[in-house]
Design a protein around this motif. Structure first.
Motif, PDB file in Angstrom:
ATOM      1  N   LEU A 282       0.815  -1.216   0.000  1.00 45.52           N
ATOM      2  CA  LEU A 282       0.000   0.000   0.000  1.00 45.52           C
ATOM      3  C   LEU A 282       0.849   1.267   0.000  1.00 45.52           C
ATOM      4  CD1 LEU A 282      -2.672  -1.021   2.691  1.00 45.52           C
ATOM      5  CD2 LEU A 282      -2.913  -1.131   0.203  1.00 45.52           C
ATOM      6  N   SER A 283       2.167   1.119   0.027  1.00 41.52           N
ATOM      7  CA  SER A 283       3.048   2.288   0.140  1.00 41.52           C
ATOM      8  C   SER A 283       2.884   3.242  -1.033  1.00 41.52           C
ATOM      9  CB  SER A 283       4.514   1.829   0.247  1.00 41.52           C
ATOM     10  OG  SER A 283       4.899   1.097  -0.903  1.00 41.52           O
ATOM     11  N   ARG A 284       2.568   2.726  -2.214  1.00 47.36           N
ATOM     12  CA  ARG A 284       2.430   3.599  -3.391  1.00 47.36           C
ATOM     13  C   ARG A 284       1.264   4.560  -3.228  1.00 47.36           C
ATOM     14  NH1 ARG A 284       0.440  -1.468  -5.284  1.00 47.36           N
ATOM     15  NH2 ARG A 284       2.572  -2.022  -5.876  1.00 47.36           N
ATOM     16  N   HIS A 285       0.338   4.235  -2.327  1.00 46.11           N
ATOM     17  CA  HIS A 285      -0.820   5.100  -2.107  1.00 46.11           C
ATOM     18  C   HIS A 285      -0.681   5.963  -0.857  1.00 46.11           C
ATOM     19  CE1 HIS A 285      -2.840   2.886  -5.274  1.00 46.11           C
ATOM     20  NE2 HIS A 285      -2.639   1.752  -4.618  1.00 46.11           N
ATOM     21  N   HIS A 286       0.179   5.550   0.078  1.00 46.68           N
ATOM     22  CA  HIS A 286       0.228   6.236   1.366  1.00 46.68           C
ATOM     23  C   HIS A 286       1.606   6.796   1.725  1.00 46.68           C
ATOM     24  CE1 HIS A 286      -3.849   4.932   2.395  1.00 46.68           C
ATOM     25  NE2 HIS A 286      -3.535   3.765   1.859  1.00 46.68           N
ATOM     26  N   ILE A 287       2.628   6.500   0.945  1.00 44.70           N
ATOM     27  CA  ILE A 287       3.953   7.120   1.134  1.00 44.70           C
ATOM     28  C   ILE A 287       4.360   7.697  -0.206  1.00 44.70           C
ATOM     29  CG2 ILE A 287       6.359   6.772   1.792  1.00 44.70           C
ATOM     30  CD1 ILE A 287       5.547   4.423   3.473  1.00 44.70           C
ATOM     31  N   LYS A 288       4.286   8.989  -0.343  1.00 41.12           N
ATOM     32  CA  LYS A 288       4.510   9.580  -1.659  1.00 41.12           C
ATOM     33  C   LYS A 288       4.888  11.046  -1.511  1.00 41.12           C
ATOM     34  CE  LYS A 288      -0.494  10.230  -2.018  1.00 41.12           C
ATOM     35  NZ  LYS A 288      -1.723   9.912  -2.773  1.00 41.12           N
ATOM     36  N   MET A 289       5.567  11.554  -2.516  1.00 41.12           N
ATOM     37  CA  MET A 289       5.896  12.965  -2.608  1.00 41.12           C
ATOM     38  C   MET A 289       4.728  13.701  -3.261  1.00 41.12           C
ATOM     39  SD  MET A 289       8.855  13.506  -1.263  1.00 41.12           S
ATOM     40  CE  MET A 289       9.538  15.020  -1.957  1.00 41.12           C
ATOM     41  N   PRO A 290       4.685  15.037  -3.129  1.00 38.89           N
ATOM     42  CA  PRO A 290       3.580  15.793  -3.753  1.00 38.89           C
ATOM     43  C   PRO A 290       3.556  15.614  -5.261  1.00 38.89           C
ATOM     44  CG  PRO A 290       5.332  17.245  -2.961  1.00 38.89           C
ATOM     45  CD  PRO A 290       5.609  15.905  -2.393  1.00 38.89           C
ATOM     46  N   HIS A 291       2.345  15.566  -5.811  1.00 38.55           N
ATOM     47  CA  HIS A 291       2.167  15.279  -7.233  1.00 38.55           C
ATOM     48  C   HIS A 291       2.041  16.520  -8.101  1.00 38.55           C
ATOM     49  CE1 HIS A 291       0.530  10.977  -6.287  1.00 38.55           C
ATOM     50  NE2 HIS A 291       1.836  11.028  -6.314  1.00 38.55           N
ATOM     51  N   ASN A 292       1.677  17.649  -7.519  1.00 37.71           N
ATOM     52  CA  ASN A 292       1.446  18.845  -8.323  1.00 37.71           C
ATOM     53  C   ASN A 292       1.894  20.081  -7.552  1.00 37.71           C
ATOM     54  OD1 ASN A 292      -0.825  19.543  -6.541  1.00 37.71           O
ATOM     55  ND2 ASN A 292      -1.892  17.869  -7.619  1.00 37.71           N
ATOM     56  N   ASN A 293       1.850  21.216  -8.226  1.00 39.12           N
ATOM     57  CA  ASN A 293       2.316  22.468  -7.619  1.00 39.12           C
ATOM     58  C   ASN A 293       1.457  22.880  -6.430  1.00 39.12           C
ATOM     59  OD1 ASN A 293       4.466  22.796  -9.385  1.00 39.12           O
ATOM     60  ND2 ASN A 293       3.239  23.924 -10.889  1.00 39.12           N
ATOM     61  N   GLN A 294       0.184  22.564  -6.477  1.00 32.24           N
ATOM     62  CA  GLN A 294      -0.691  22.926  -5.367  1.00 32.24           C
ATOM     63  C   GLN A 294      -0.280  22.192  -4.092  1.00 32.24           C
ATOM     64  OE1 GLN A 294      -4.831  22.236  -6.160  1.00 32.24           O
ATOM     65  NE2 GLN A 294      -5.519  23.108  -4.215  1.00 32.24           N
ATOM     66  N   GLU A 295      -0.037  20.895  -4.195  1.00 29.02           N
ATOM     67  CA  GLU A 295       0.417  20.126  -3.039  1.00 29.02           C
ATOM     68  C   GLU A 295       1.791  20.601  -2.580  1.00 29.02           C
ATOM     69  OE1 GLU A 295       0.334  16.036  -4.056  1.00 29.02           O
ATOM     70  OE2 GLU A 295      -1.855  15.900  -4.174  1.00 29.02           O
ATOM     71  N   LEU A 296       2.655  20.918  -3.535  1.00 28.57           N
ATOM     72  CA  LEU A 296       3.996  21.375  -3.206  1.00 28.57           C
ATOM     73  C   LEU A 296       3.953  22.694  -2.435  1.00 28.57           C
ATOM     74  CD1 LEU A 296       6.853  20.271  -3.818  1.00 28.57           C
ATOM     75  CD2 LEU A 296       6.964  21.868  -5.722  1.00 28.57           C
ATOM     76  N   MET A 297       3.130  23.616  -2.886  1.00 28.62           N
ATOM     77  CA  MET A 297       3.021  24.904  -2.208  1.00 28.62           C
ATOM     78  C   MET A 297       2.434  24.753  -0.808  1.00 28.62           C
ATOM     79  SD  MET A 297       4.405  27.117  -4.102  1.00 28.62           S
ATOM     80  CE  MET A 297       3.896  28.551  -3.146  1.00 28.62           C
ATOM     81  N   ALA A 298       1.497  23.832  -0.649  1.00 25.74           N
ATOM     82  CA  ALA A 298       0.915  23.605   0.677  1.00 25.74           C
ATOM     83  C   ALA A 298       1.963  23.086   1.655  1.00 25.74           C
ATOM     84  CB  ALA A 298      -0.257  22.628   0.564  1.00 25.74           C
ATOM     85  N   ILE A 299       2.842  22.191   1.184  1.00 21.91           N
ATOM     86  CA  ILE A 299       3.903  21.664   2.041  1.00 21.91           C
ATOM     87  C   ILE A 299       4.902  22.763   2.392  1.00 21.91           C
ATOM     88  CG2 ILE A 299       5.871  20.085   2.089  1.00 21.91           C
ATOM     89  CD1 ILE A 299       4.188  18.122   0.485  1.00 21.91           C
ATOM     90  N   LYS A 300       5.297  23.555   1.415  1.00 22.96           N
ATOM     91  CA  LYS A 300       6.213  24.663   1.682  1.00 22.96           C
ATOM     92  C   LYS A 300       5.630  25.620   2.713  1.00 22.96           C
ATOM     93  CE  LYS A 300       8.566  24.802  -2.818  1.00 22.96           C
ATOM     94  NZ  LYS A 300       8.835  25.629  -4.025  1.00 22.96           N
TER      95      LYS A 300
END
Length: 301
Positions: free
Chosen positions: A122-140
């Motif tokens: 299940l790691s491919r669904h629950h351990i992952k890096m952000p997929h798009n700029n929106q997710e990336l900006m939220a993490i930043k």
């Protein structure tokens, strides 16, 4: 053949003892208690997940674990999952877990390997890096809100999992704020080892507060699943999958609001190693350019 000979043969056969059959082995199958009958707090103490999260996990992987037959009280998917969670929650000897659940050690070993493999997938669904700029900006933004440290998309650290039969291994993720055990790079910002001014002190203060998230994560992970702290007496391949599976379960718990930080009084940070990466005296090369720019602008004092 004469009649007397036949009579003699018959008497000899009568004198022989009949073949004895070994008594049939009687199988004793113990009744197993239902752990879901426990009080919610007792259940979470023993399995580190609440009942709702376990049932959601059963929904995800239960179909891959169901036995082909239910003869002789075979272990159903739910029972296999709680056995594996009990191992994660204790890291104890397989015999002890088997004794508590009235199951032989060999079955416990097979169950842990089977369930761990399914959870790790299940790691491919629950351990992952952000997929798009929106997710990336939220993490930043999330990292910036901690201590005003900009551009950070992750924190890097390592933790050791004790393997009594093998060398220790370490788990780590390729992300962007690290401790002094890693070299400074344009994409990997380490603290200043010997700060000489207020700007560098401010940079280090923000860096420590921001990177504390990964240290606390390892503390939470090992407190939730003590098998990672106490040691894993398993084959190397299974051990690696246990580490991944514990990470998957941690993220599932976060998604399900199955919090453990408030469940225990204190979650300690993971102890740091004493190893430090020696910086050169001249840190004006490209590896330090981004760090120097941050110190000169964002953290200038």
């Amino acid at each position: 053949m004469m009649l007397s000979d036949i009579s003699s043969l018959s008497s000899d056969e009568d004198d022989q003892e009949p073949l004895r059959r070994l008594p049939r082995r009687i199988r004793f199958i113990c009744n197993r208690e239902n752990p879901f009958d426990l009080h919610d707090n007792d259940f979470k103490k023993r399995f580190r997940l609440n009942k709702t999260t376990v049932m959601n996990l059963l929904h995800l992987i239960g179909h891959t674990l169901e036995p082909r037959t239910h003869r002789n009280k075979s272990l159903d998917a739910r029972c296999q999952i709680v056995i594996t969670l009990r191992f994660y929650a204790t890291g104890g000897f397989l015999e002890l877990i088997g004794d508590c659940m009235h199951i032989h050690k060999s079955n416990i070993c097979r169950v842990i390997r089977r369930v761990t493999c399914q959870i790790a997938q299940l790691s491919r669904h629950h351990i992952k890096m952000p997929h798009n700029n929106q997710e990336l900006m939220a993490i930043k933004q999330g990292f910036f809100n901690i201590a005003g440290f900009p551009w950070v998309i992750g924190a890097l650290d390592c933790t050791h999992v004790n393997m009594p039969m093998l060398n220790c291994i370490e788990t780590e993720k390729d992300i962007s704020a690290c401790d002094s055990g890693y070299p400074c790079k344009p994409h990997l910002l380490s603290p200043v080892l010997n700060p000489i001014n207020a700007s560098q002190e401010a940079y280090n203060t923000a860096h420590i507060a921001t990177r504390n998230t990964v240290e606390r994560f390892f503390g939470v992970l090992k407190r939730r699943f003590p098998c990672l702290r106490n040691g894993l007496r398993l084959k190397l391949d299974t051990t690696v999958k246990v580490i991944v599976a514990c990470g998957v379960l941690h993220n599932i718990c976060k998604e399900q609001d199955d919090d453990i930080e408030n469940y225990f009084e204190e979650i300690e940070n993971e102890e740091e190693d004493n190893f430090t990466f020696n910086e050169p005296n001249d840190n004006n090369n490209v590896n330090y350019s981004l760090r120097n720019a941050l110190i000169a602008t964002v953290f200038a004092r």
